[in-house]
Enzyme design. Structure first.
Site, PDB file in Angstrom:
ATOM      1  N   ASP A   1      -9.920  -4.507  -5.586  1.00  0.00           N
ATOM      2  CA  ASP A   1      -9.139  -3.570  -4.663  1.00  0.00           C
ATOM      3  C   ASP A   1     -10.209  -2.436  -4.525  1.00  0.00           C
ATOM      4  OD1 ASP A   1      -7.876  -2.349  -2.580  1.00  0.00           O
ATOM      5  OD2 ASP A   1      -5.903  -3.262  -3.757  1.00  0.00           O
TER       6      ASP A   1
ATOM      7  N   SER B   1       0.860  -1.167   0.132  1.00  0.00           N
ATOM      8  CA  SER B   1      -0.113   0.068   0.041  1.00  0.00           C
ATOM      9  C   SER B   1       1.037   1.179   0.182  1.00  0.00           C
ATOM     10  CB  SER B   1      -0.995   0.032   1.063  1.00  0.00           C
ATOM     11  OG  SER B   1      -2.128   0.821   0.917  1.00  0.00           O
TER      12      SER B   1
ATOM     13  N   HIS C   1      -7.583  -5.331  -0.148  1.00  0.00           N
ATOM     14  CA  HIS C   1      -6.297  -4.382  -0.393  1.00  0.00           C
ATOM     15  C   HIS C   1      -5.233  -5.251   0.327  1.00  0.00           C
ATOM     16  CE1 HIS C   1      -4.072  -0.909  -1.085  1.00  0.00           C
ATOM     17  NE2 HIS C   1      -4.028  -0.576   0.238  1.00  0.00           N
TER      18      HIS C   1
END
Lengths: 428, 268
Positions: free
Chosen positions: B217, B95, B245
């Site tokens: 996602d 991320s 995610h």
């Protein structure tokens, strides 16, 4: 039951059966009904979030028909976008790691766009081998709870803002106090030929203006005046007295340098200015310095004391003693002051130290620090010049820590020692 | 400063294996790697750490200014690498951490020989001609969710979390114990993450890079994955058949396999 009423007759089998029949609808034995019309929302999803089962309660809260959701939407689709972000970054990872997540506050979006604050609890159902099968979730209406929490949050933010505001005000106050405090002291001590000088001012609290002061100034003609004092009280009122005292001492000494006359003038000024129910007074030591000879021979000192702790004299021979100014009373408290005058001499290697009672009143584990300990301390220092003496006393003040709760001023005047003659290095 | 303690660094796996640094993203801590770390450790020297402010890091070292930009997180990455003397390591960032790795890699060339960007997004908020998937208001909504949920966190817990467990029984009281974060710190990390824009940094990536995205996602949708892939010269894109995610949790085997195969290909 009232004691006068007869006991009811024993029930027969027939009436028990009747009663059972009467409560049958209340037995809650329909799991289907318990699920569909539970007082909370129920839903089950596949591991990827796709809705597999939703109960009637939740459907009615959200205003969806079952077929609009089951198999078509994911649980996260029912959340607000911010809620989705939270779901993906917190809820889903936690659920995957822990197998369950409890009481998370989220908002569901109803079919008509209305938002429903809820508390969500999810548990992963696994098969016999421990493989995750699906996620079971309960959803509790949390409208009142959220309103209450938002009130708490609002109150906390208000408190935090008030706290920050108070901190800012306090910082501003500290700046103002520091500037005013500096204005009560000479920015630097003037150079006096043949004399070393050093001073230190300890501020007890950045919140309060202290009432201690010191000064050293030329009177012309090789004469100098110095003073150190302590005005009663703290705060702006004491600071005003401090300023008045210091400037009165200067002006009076310029006019007539006789220390006794100067203190009498200060006494009159304070006594007349602060009459009635707001008496203001101070203790002070004022001194007159006159060069004793043509060169490097020290200074004659005339000291006048008004109720102030005695000065200390550190001798070149390694001894130290107090120079008492007994009998002097607080300046400004009586219409006519009583001032004691003593004369002494500062020889090369000698240092005179003036201080306020913050030093001797400091609390130590063994009680107040006191005159005796102070004398012992400086005796160990002697002989010592002005600079190292003030440094040593500053260290002493720091060693008191929280025991030092008053402002403290220190002023030291020393005559440099003569270079000691060293017979072995003399040329012959 | 003791970086190992500050960043709660742990090193597992093959001591003689290539170094693999696993950097967690916003929302959790190194716990997020728990399903993939053991498998990776069979082959690699795996370095796990928490950014200051997260997990078991030293919260007293947290500084709102430093951790209000991605640079602060990149500095943490580099601090850990310097502490362990890593050169030519593999960086795996999840991320927002993927972008912190991009920044770190550009700042000290040679530290990382390869980058694995797991569900990266260089910008979350829509912009002219760019779709990140979110608006500024959405991020405010997330901040509200953070305020409404003090996951596993309470004032009484702070001493335990901060390493003064004179009351260890407190550790048992709260659920949601993974990923607990001081809410004030979480808020700063959330802002830094979701208001960041590192699109311009992508073109500067000079090492072989793998971009891993999930088929579905919400946070890093496929067009963002495609954007990152296109912007990093010579990068490779793998799309996992996974939802959410965090593929390292929802599809751990596939995630490990994607990393392994990317690194194996590099050996030839």
């Amino acid at each position: 039951m009232s004691p006068r009423e007869p006991a009811p007759p024993p029930q027969d089998a027939g009436s028990l059966a009747e009663q059972a029949a009467a409560v049958a609808p209340l037995l809650e034995d329909s799991a289907e009904d318990l699920y569909e019309n539970a007082p909370c929302g129920y839903l089950s999803t596949l591991m990827n979030g796709t809705l597999a089962k939703v109960n009637g309660t939740l459907l009615s809260w959200l205003g969806y028909r079952r077929e609009e959701l089951v198999g078509r939407r994911r649980f996260a689709d029912l959340l607000t976008i911010g809620g989705k972000l939270y779901h993906e970054t917190h809820f889903a990872p936690l659920l995957q790691m822990q197998g369950e997540v409890h009481g998370i506050a989220m908002e569901l979006k109803a079919a008509d766009g209305a938002r429903l604050p809820v508390l969500v609890t999810s548990v992963v159902k696994t098969d016999a081998a421990g493989e995750p099968l699906l996620i079971r979730t309960t959803v509790t209406d949390a409208r009142d709870r959220r309103a209450y929490e938002q009130e708490l949050l609002r109150a906390r933010r208000a408190a935090e803002e008030a706290h920050r505001e108070a901190e800012r005000s306090r910082e501003h106050l500290h700046e103002v106090v520091a500037v005013l405090q500096r204005s009560l002291l000479p920015p630097s001590l003037p150079l006096v030929p043949g004399l070393e000088t050093a001073a230190h001012y300890h501020t007890a609290s950045p919140d309060h203006l202290g009432g201690d002061f010191y000064d050293l100034f030329s009177l012309g003609g090789g004469r100098w005046a110095f003073c150190l004092g302590d005005v009663c009280g703290k705060g702006p009122e004491a600071a005003a007295v401090t300023s008045l005292a210091r400037h009165t001492l200067r002006a009076a000494a310029m006019n007539d340098p006789d220390p006794e006359a100067v203190l009498h003038t200060l006494n009159s000024v304070l006594y007349e200015r602060y009459t009635g129910d707001d008496p203001r007074y101070c203790t002070v030591v004022l001194g007159l310095l006159e060069a004793a000879g043509l060169r490097d021979t020290g200074f004659d000192i005339t000291l006048a004391g008004g109720g102030h702790p005695p000065a200390l004299l550190l001798r070149d021979d390694g001894t130290a003693r107090y120079v008492p100014t007994p009998g002097g009373v607080l300046i400004g408290i009586l219409p006519r002051s009583s001032v004691t005058v003593v004369r002494t001499r500062l020889e090369p290697g000698d240092t005179l130290v003036l201080y306020t009672d913050g030093l001797t009143e400091a609390r130590t584990p063994a009680g107040r620090y006191g005159d005796e300990q102070l004398l012992a301390h400086v005796s160990a220092l002697a002989p010592s010049g002005a600079e190292p003496t003030v440094k040593a006393l500053t260290d002493l003040l720091e060693s008191f820590g929280n025991g030092l709760d008053d402002d403290t001023a220190i002023l030291a005047l020393g005559v440099p020692a003569r270079a000691h003659e060293n017979p072995t290095s003399s040329p012959c | 400063m003791d970086i190992r303690r500050r960043n709660n660094v742990s090193v597992i796996g093959r001591e003689d294996g290539p170094a693999l640094v696993l950097a967690h993203g916003f929302g959790c801590d190194q716990n997020l790697w728990r399903l993939v770390a053991p498998a990776l450790a069979e082959e690699f020297r795996v370095v796990l750490f928490d950014y200051v402010g997260a997990g078991g890091s030293d919260l007293s070292a947290w500084d709102p200014e430093r951790y209000s930009t991605l640079d602060g997180y990149a500095e943490d990455v580099l601090d850990v690498c310097r502490e362990l003397g890593l050169r030519d390591a593999v960086f795996v960032g999840h991320s927002v951490s993927a972008m912190a790795g991009v920044v770190a890699s550009a700042r000290e060339p040679g530290r990382f020989g390869r980058l694995v960007l797991l569900t990266p997004s260089p910008r979350y908020i829509d912009d002219d001609g760019y779709r990140g998937g979110f608006s500024k208001e959405d991020i405010d909504e997330l901040l509200e969710s953070l305020d409404a949920n003090y996951l596993g966190w309470s004032g009484v817990m702070a001493p335990v979390i901060m390493g003064a467990p004179d009351r260890p029984e407190l550790g048992e009281e709260l659920t949601n114990a993974f990923c607990r974060t001081d809410p004030d710190i979480a808020r700063v990390f959330a802002r830094t993450t979701f208001l960041s824009d590192s699109r311009d940094d992508l073109a500067g990536v000079a090492v072989p890079t793998l971009v891993v995205e999930c088929a579905e996602d919400v946070i890093a949708p496929r067009e963002v994955g495609a954007y990152v892939h296109a912007a990093i010269p010579g990068s490779r894109l793998v799309t996992l058949d996974a939802t959410g995610h965090c593929p390292q949790l929802s599809a751990p085997e596939a995630t490990v396999e994607a990393i392994r195969s990317f690194l194996r290909d590099g050996e030839r």
